[in-house]
Design a protein around this motif. Structure first.
Motif, PDB file in Angstrom:
ATOM      1  N   ALA A  24       0.872  -1.185  -0.027  1.00  0.00           N
ATOM      2  CA  ALA A  24      -0.155  -0.022   0.098  1.00  0.00           C
ATOM      3  C   ALA A  24       0.798   1.208   0.068  1.00  0.00           C
ATOM      4  CB  ALA A  24      -0.834   0.020   1.233  1.00  0.00           C
ATOM      5  N   ARG A  27       1.288   3.238  -3.348  1.00  0.00           N
ATOM      6  CA  ARG A  27       0.073   3.924  -3.713  1.00  0.00           C
ATOM      7  C   ARG A  27       0.673   5.342  -4.005  1.00  0.00           C
ATOM      8  NH1 ARG A  27      -5.225   2.611  -3.721  1.00  0.00           N
ATOM      9  NH2 ARG A  27      -5.590   0.289  -2.601  1.00  0.00           N
ATOM     10  N   THR A  29       0.145   9.613  -4.526  1.00  0.00           N
ATOM     11  CA  THR A  29      -0.900  10.529  -3.853  1.00  0.00           C
ATOM     12  C   THR A  29      -1.466  11.337  -5.125  1.00  0.00           C
ATOM     13  OG1 THR A  29       0.805  12.009  -3.438  1.00  0.00           O
ATOM     14  CG2 THR A  29       0.334  10.404  -1.842  1.00  0.00           C
ATOM     15  N   LYS A  68       5.814   4.367  -8.395  1.00  0.00           N
ATOM     16  CA  LYS A  68       4.899   3.667  -7.694  1.00  0.00           C
ATOM     17  C   LYS A  68       3.907   3.129  -8.610  1.00  0.00           C
ATOM     18  CE  LYS A  68       5.237   6.854  -3.644  1.00  0.00           C
ATOM     19  NZ  LYS A  68       4.966   7.546  -2.632  1.00  0.00           N
ATOM     20  N   ASP A  69       2.564   3.430  -8.398  1.00  0.00           N
ATOM     21  CA  ASP A  69       1.394   3.096  -9.263  1.00  0.00           C
ATOM     22  C   ASP A  69       0.946   4.032 -10.356  1.00  0.00           C
ATOM     23  OD1 ASP A  69       0.258   4.446  -7.437  1.00  0.00           O
ATOM     24  OD2 ASP A  69      -1.611   3.276  -7.022  1.00  0.00           O
ATOM     25  N   ASN A 129      -7.049  -1.829  -9.879  1.00  0.00           N
ATOM     26  CA  ASN A 129      -5.939  -1.335  -9.155  1.00  0.00           C
ATOM     27  C   ASN A 129      -4.933  -2.840  -9.169  1.00  0.00           C
ATOM     28  OD1 ASN A 129      -3.712  -0.864  -7.453  1.00  0.00           O
ATOM     29  ND2 ASN A 129      -4.794   0.653  -6.272  1.00  0.00           N
ATOM     30  N   THR A 132      -3.793  -4.253  -5.859  1.00  0.00           N
ATOM     31  CA  THR A 132      -4.743  -4.785  -4.970  1.00  0.00           C
ATOM     32  C   THR A 132      -5.717  -5.944  -5.438  1.00  0.00           C
ATOM     33  OG1 THR A 132      -6.459  -3.075  -5.317  1.00  0.00           O
ATOM     34  CG2 THR A 132      -4.856  -2.670  -3.437  1.00  0.00           C
ATOM     35  N   LYS A 138     -10.951   5.743  -9.182  1.00  0.00           N
ATOM     36  CA  LYS A 138      -9.623   6.282  -9.892  1.00  0.00           C
ATOM     37  C   LYS A 138     -10.242   7.747 -10.506  1.00  0.00           C
ATOM     38  CE  LYS A 138      -5.534   5.111 -12.261  1.00  0.00           C
ATOM     39  NZ  LYS A 138      -4.655   3.969 -13.020  1.00  0.00           N
ATOM     40  N   TYR A 154      -4.976   8.354 -10.058  1.00  0.00           N
ATOM     41  CA  TYR A 154      -4.383   7.772  -8.870  1.00  0.00           C
ATOM     42  C   TYR A 154      -5.711   7.220  -8.323  1.00  0.00           C
ATOM     43  CZ  TYR A 154      -6.942  11.854  -6.705  1.00  0.00           C
ATOM     44  OH  TYR A 154      -7.822  12.592  -6.271  1.00  0.00           O
ATOM     45  N   SER A 155      -5.305   6.192  -7.722  1.00  0.00           N
ATOM     46  CA  SER A 155      -6.417   5.269  -6.875  1.00  0.00           C
ATOM     47  C   SER A 155      -6.864   5.978  -5.848  1.00  0.00           C
ATOM     48  CB  SER A 155      -5.750   3.787  -6.518  1.00  0.00           C
ATOM     49  OG  SER A 155      -5.704   2.883  -7.783  1.00  0.00           O
TER      50      SER A 155
END
Length: 286
Positions: A24, A27, A29, A68-69, A129, A132, A138, A154-155
């Motif tokens: 997590a 993730r 921001t 990151k993601d 995502n 996860t 999103k 971003y999620s």
């Protein structure tokens, strides 16, 4: 029918962010997404005469435009991918103009339409995502640069009971100040302040039992709400209307499919009567 049902499933399976970490902490921001888009736009503008150079940089999954993601993607006004840090080998050249998200919303059309009248827009939708392996809300920032639209998303987090109550208060204030018709337009604006993460405002006419607004799916406006039943057969809107006949506020619990997890979960909605309109906001109870 099968083709339409498969669209969000296939899209979610292909278009999610690369699973380079399951933590997590990885993730991105909202601020990081905004910063990455600004950097991508600057790089794209610097290579306006050679956009392929920018596309190559954005498609490098180990490069500086994947963090990151978060990743940069580029489409044109026909909905064709030119770059994506998520899965360039699968996406570049693919047309996604008619692709819908997990809630049935045409997200890429919204990106294109949103940047016709202004250089930037914010689009909210439900998407897979890969960190996860769940469908989650999103938020994507998009920017028009020449003939192309750049985006970074971003999620978004799950909403709390306090978040739901806060949005409901703002919605009630809006109906009181502006009237139901004008408020309904604001509630149905999926890029507006009344659709955030997995929260949205719904409004029902208590006489007709029809939706006056439904932020998650505005197409439901003017359709029957009173006849809606949850997964256990509970007539949830009818109960809301009945409770507000003798009170200004009410709380109704039911079970509903959560587009974030794609599972049927417990949901709690807070509703308030304003004139002849029922205004409500709900959140999922973990």
């Amino acid at each position: 029918m099968k083709k339409n049902l498969l669209k969000p499933i296939v899209a979610a399976a292909v278009l999610g962010v690369a699973a380079h970490s399951a933590l997590a902490a990885d993730r991105g921001t909202p601020r990081e997404a905004r910063e990455l888009l600004d950097q991508a736009v600057k790089y794209m503008d610097a290579n306006a005469n050679a956009p392929e150079k920018a596309f190559t940089a954005f498609n490098d999954r180990k490069g500086r435009f994947v963090r990151k993601d978060l990743y940069v993607f580029v489409i044109d006004d026909k909905g064709v991918y030119h770059a994506s840090g998520a899965a360039p080998e699968a996406l570049v050249g693919l047309s996604v103009l008619n692709t819908t998200d997990a809630a049935g919303n045409p997200l890429f059309r919204e990106m294109i339409d949103g940047t016709r009248s202004a250089p930037e827009a914010t689009v909210r939708y439900m998407w897979l995502n890969r960190m996860t392996n769940k469908v989650e809300p999103k938020v994507t920032y998009v920017h028009k640069s020449g003939d192309y639209i750049l985006g970074v998303g971003y999620s978004a987090p799950r909403a709390t009971a306090d978040d739901a109550r806060s949005m409901l208060k703002r919605a009630v204030d809006t109906v009181t100040a502006d009237g139901p018709a004008k408020a309904a337009t604001a509630f149905n604006n999926r890029q507006g302040p009344f659709v955030k993460d997995d929260l949205y405002v719904f409004m029902v006419n208590m006489d007709s039992g029809k939706f006056e607004a439904m932020g998650m799916n505005p197409a439901l406006s003017d359709t029957d709400a009173r006849g809606l039943h949850d997964a256990e057969g509970h007539a949830l809107v009818a109960e809301m209307i009945d409770k507000l006949k003798t009170a200004d506020d009410a709380t109704v619990d039911y079970v509903w499919r959560n587009p974030v997890t794609n599972r049927v979960e417990k949901k709690r909605s807070y509703v308030h009567r304003v004139g002849n309109s029922l205004v409500g906001v709900g959140h999922y109870v973990e």
